[in-house]
Design an enzyme around this catalytic site. Structure first.
Site: not given
Length: 269
Positions: A174, A220, A232
């Site tokens: 990510c 994240h 993502h």
């Protein structure tokens, strides 16, 4: 002392051992600073964006003058996802190396017939690839142009599988996706999924988010695309890579687990 990465994709490890957890990835042609040599065959290094880890010596082009020589050459960045360095300026040339988006090569002379370009690698090997695969990273883009480039660059990784610490079309995580979307747009941000002092991304009111801003969740990060959507790289079962999801509960792309845990929005502007 500096050294140049001479491997198509080179993991940085948390310890000088390939069995330890990888913490980052650097690509061919990137320069790192050697901090120390903790054991035979390994170096502790610092990247130009301030990340540290351990790299096998075999992945580096070493030598006191090599980094200076490399810095003096005319560089281009690989912008195609994956391409091949060939021994001759023809598709039948031998495959010498795989080049990945984000890698740096040195160009020599004008383009040849049929769009071929002579290039060299950090260890001095010379070969040929197509000029259309190469480009220069822009600098000084205005806000609208930068936001557009960041989102388009992030989209270019769609379908890439999730790979912890990865930053290439061979596998990306990510924060690697967010980092590369900005890196290839001329801006260097922090590599992890957090807003870090000393780097250009700062927290803003989530209501002000625009395309290219970053959405931060616990552990994240995602790139906001606009209209409630974001891109993502996720290890979630059924996605397993770079996908587009939505903050809108009415969208089939909605991820309720992420919306509930959105903790910050970061922006360059």
């Amino acid at each position: 002392m500096e050294a140049v990465v001479n491997s198509a994709r080179c993991l940085l490890y948390g310890r000088p051992n390939t069995c330890s957890e990888p913490v980052d990835e650097v690509l061919l042609g990137w320069t790192v600073t050697l901090l120390n040599e903790p054991c035979r065959g390994w170096y502790e290094v610092r990247t130009d964006y301030g990340y540290t880890g351990y790299i096998p010596a075999s992945a580096l082009a070493l030598g006191e003058g090599n980094a200076k020589r490399w810095a003096s050459l005319d560089h281009r960045t690989v912008l195609r996802g994956i391409c091949t360095l060939r021994s001759q300026p023809r598709v039948q040339g031998l495959r010498m190396e795989t080049l990945l988006r984000g890698a740096t090569v040195a160009v020599h002379g004008a383009p040849l017939a049929d769009g071929w370009q002579k290039v060299s690698l950090p260890d001095g090997r010379e070969g040929f690839t197509k000029t259309g695969y190469l480009g220069e990273i822009p600098t000084g883009l205005d806000e609208a142009a930068l936001r557009d480039r960041v989102t388009q660059t992030a989209r270019s990784y769609l379908g890439t599988h999730y790979d912890w610490s990865g930053k290439s079309p061979m596998g990306i995580d990510c924060s690697g996706l967010a980092f590369m979307a900005y890196r290839l747009s001329g801006v260097t941000i922090w590599r992890d999924s957090q807003i870090k002092a000393g780097y250009p991304i700062h927290a803003i009111d989530p209501a002000r988010k625009q395309p290219g801003d970053l959405l931060y969740f616990p552990g994240h990060v995602a790139v906001y695309l606009g209209d409630g959507e974001y891109i993502h790289s996720t290890g979630k079962d059924g996605s397993d890579g770079v996908v587009i999801n939505s903050l809108d509960p009415g969208s089939p792309r909605f991820r309720p687990d992420l919306l509930e845990n959105l903790k910050a929005v970061g922006s360059l502007f």
